[in-house]
Design an enzyme around this catalytic site. Structure first.
Site, PDB file in Angstrom:
ATOM      1  N   HIS A 189      -6.896  -4.573   2.361  1.00 30.61           N
ATOM      2  CA  HIS A 189      -6.328  -3.449   1.606  1.00 30.61           C
ATOM      3  C   HIS A 189      -5.723  -3.880   0.255  1.00 30.61           C
ATOM      4  CE1 HIS A 189      -6.440  -0.927   5.284  1.00 30.61           C
ATOM      5  NE2 HIS A 189      -5.892  -1.940   5.933  1.00 30.61           N
ATOM      6  N   ASP A 190      -4.757  -4.802   0.332  1.00 31.28           N
ATOM      7  CA  ASP A 190      -3.898  -5.065  -0.831  1.00 31.28           C
ATOM      8  C   ASP A 190      -4.635  -5.698  -1.998  1.00 31.28           C
ATOM      9  OD1 ASP A 190      -1.099  -5.922   1.317  1.00 31.28           O
ATOM     10  OD2 ASP A 190      -1.778  -3.993   0.533  1.00 31.28           O
ATOM     11  N   ASP A 220      -1.458  -8.903   1.662  1.00 32.06           N
ATOM     12  CA  ASP A 220      -0.610  -9.146   0.487  1.00 32.06           C
ATOM     13  C   ASP A 220      -0.832 -10.569  -0.028  1.00 32.06           C
ATOM     14  OD1 ASP A 220       0.926  -7.426   2.621  1.00 32.06           O
ATOM     15  OD2 ASP A 220       1.820  -6.838   0.709  1.00 32.06           O
ATOM     16  N   ASN A 252       5.591  -4.811   6.678  1.00 26.74           N
ATOM     17  CA  ASN A 252       4.816  -5.462   7.750  1.00 26.74           C
ATOM     18  C   ASN A 252       5.725  -6.119   8.780  1.00 26.74           C
ATOM     19  OD1 ASN A 252       2.122  -4.907   7.088  1.00 26.74           O
ATOM     20  ND2 ASN A 252       2.190  -6.416   5.439  1.00 26.74           N
ATOM     21  N   THR A 278       2.174  -3.756  -3.119  1.00 26.07           N
ATOM     22  CA  THR A 278       1.253  -3.773  -1.969  1.00 26.07           C
ATOM     23  C   THR A 278       1.990  -3.587  -0.644  1.00 26.07           C
ATOM     24  OG1 THR A 278       1.394  -6.199  -1.883  1.00 26.07           O
ATOM     25  CG2 THR A 278      -0.421  -5.229  -3.158  1.00 26.07           C
ATOM     26  N   PHE A 280       0.410   3.520   6.168  1.00 24.56           N
ATOM     27  CA  PHE A 280       1.642   2.805   6.511  1.00 24.56           C
ATOM     28  C   PHE A 280       2.604   2.670   5.329  1.00 24.56           C
ATOM     29  CE2 PHE A 280       4.233  -0.026   8.930  1.00 24.56           C
ATOM     30  CZ  PHE A 280       4.671  -1.011   8.058  1.00 24.56           C
ATOM     31  N   ASN A 281       2.138   2.160   4.193  1.00 26.10           N
ATOM     32  CA  ASN A 281       3.052   1.880   3.076  1.00 26.10           C
ATOM     33  C   ASN A 281       3.777   3.137   2.603  1.00 26.10           C
ATOM     34  OD1 ASN A 281       2.488  -0.849   3.025  1.00 26.10           O
ATOM     35  ND2 ASN A 281       0.938  -0.691   1.421  1.00 26.10           N
ATOM     36  N   ASP A 324       4.855  -7.062   0.984  1.00 27.52           N
ATOM     37  CA  ASP A 324       5.445  -7.369   2.303  1.00 27.52           C
ATOM     38  C   ASP A 324       4.521  -8.336   3.058  1.00 27.52           C
ATOM     39  OD1 ASP A 324       4.349  -4.409   4.208  1.00 27.52           O
ATOM     40  OD2 ASP A 324       3.392  -5.507   2.562  1.00 27.52           O
TER      41      ASP A 324
END
Ligand code: RIB
Ligand code: CA
Length: 314
Positions: A239-240, A17, A41, A125, A166-167, A12
């Protein structure tokens, strides 16, 4: 590794990402078979437009297909406050030269996996809506899915609610399908991604590489750092990109294997990824949970990838 790993990038975009896709494209060990977008996102329209722009910028020559706006259950949740109104605020990006396929993300995933002569790794991701739907609609393809590497979850806490990352929170039902799939699953959760912090000296090192992609990556990191500093983080948690690093440089990561369950109900804990640390469930581990990272080596990985684009264009 002796041969390339065929992968599907599902995300996203989203600054992190985009950086994950930058890392994947630059890797000699990965072959990008397809890219798919998911709502998270920002809206599916925005993450899809961003995905096509990022693929154009990076020169990812693969088919792209759009996911859906809604999670498997419930209403969409977006993170506009983090990635901006466009979902990828910051540096100007080229207009996309890649059009979406006339099929949806899940159909492209299924078509790609079925056609591959090797089992395919999915790098997810964003919310797991597409991956969960793929496993529900095409269970016969599971033997051709080698590995699912996700950014998502957190063994200790969340980042969107006290319990949920979140994901996972956006689509807990889809995540539940993935964690129950029995497939090889690597989880780059907050336990590791909050240690994958980037600081100004890191993105200035990348900016100094000077090639156009490196400059954009530095701008993305600068944007991400500025936002995260404004909410009290010490640095930008990329993060991703950790979900990609797990495939190409697992030696910079520390992992623990746990039986992890996704909470799909509850007033306070919906979307939590609950690890069984002491074997209460008497179930074998289903998750290779990443819990630590060599941050310096991670930064080197990002810088080496960004530098690759300079050599690529020579
Ligand atoms: O919680 C972090 C995750 O949410 C990352 O994937 C980020 O891109 C957002 O999707
Ligand atoms: Ca994401």
């Amino acid at each position: 590794m002796t041969s390339k790993i065929p992968i599907i990038l599902d995300g996203d975009p989203g600054h992190d990402d985009a950086i994950a896709w930058m890392l994947a494209k630059a890797s000699a060990w990965l072959e990008i078979l397809a890219c798919t977008s998911v709502s998270g996102n920002q809206s599916i329209e925005k993450t899809s437009y961003n995905a096509r722009r990022v693929m154009t910028l990076l020169g990812i020559d693969a088919p792209f297909a759009m996911g859906r706006e809604e999670p498997l259950h419930g209403e969409p949740i977006h993170a506009g406050n983090i990635h901006g109104e466009t979902g990828l605020d910051g540096p100007a990006l080229p207009d996309p030269t890649i059009e979406a396929e006339p099929i949806n993300a899940v159909e492209l995933m299924a078509k790609t996996i079925a056609a591959s002569d090797k089992p395919v790794t999915i790098v997810a991701t964003g919310p797991l809506t597409n991956v969960g739907a793929l496993l529900i609609l095409y269970p016969e393809l599971k033997p051709k899915i080698a590995h699912i590497s996700i950014m998502g979850g957190g063994l200790a806490h969340g980042n969107w609610t006290p319990a949920a990352e979140f994901n996972i929170l956006v689509d807990p039902e889809a995540a539940d399908v993935v964690f129950k799939s029995g497939l090889q699953l690597t989880m780059a959760g907050l336990d590791v991604t909050l240690k994958a912090l980037v600081f100004p000296e890191d993105f200035e090192r990348i900016r100094a590489l000077g090639n156009p992609i490196a400059v954009v990556v530095a701008e993305w990191l600068d944007f991400f750092y500025t936002f995260h500093r404004s909410i009290g983080y010490a640095g930008a948690p990329v993060h991703d990109a950790v979900a990609v690093a797990a495939l190409i440089k697992p030696e910079i990561l520390t992992a623990r294997d746990y039986y992890v369950q996704v909470e799909t109900s509850g007033d306070f804990c919906r979307g939590a990824t609950v690890a069984d640390h002491y074997g209460f469930s008497q179930q074998p581990p289903n998750t290779h949970a990443l819990v630590d990272i060599d941050r310096e080596a991670f930064i080197d990985l990002l810088a080496e990838a960004a530098a690759w684009y300079g050599k690529e264009s020579e």
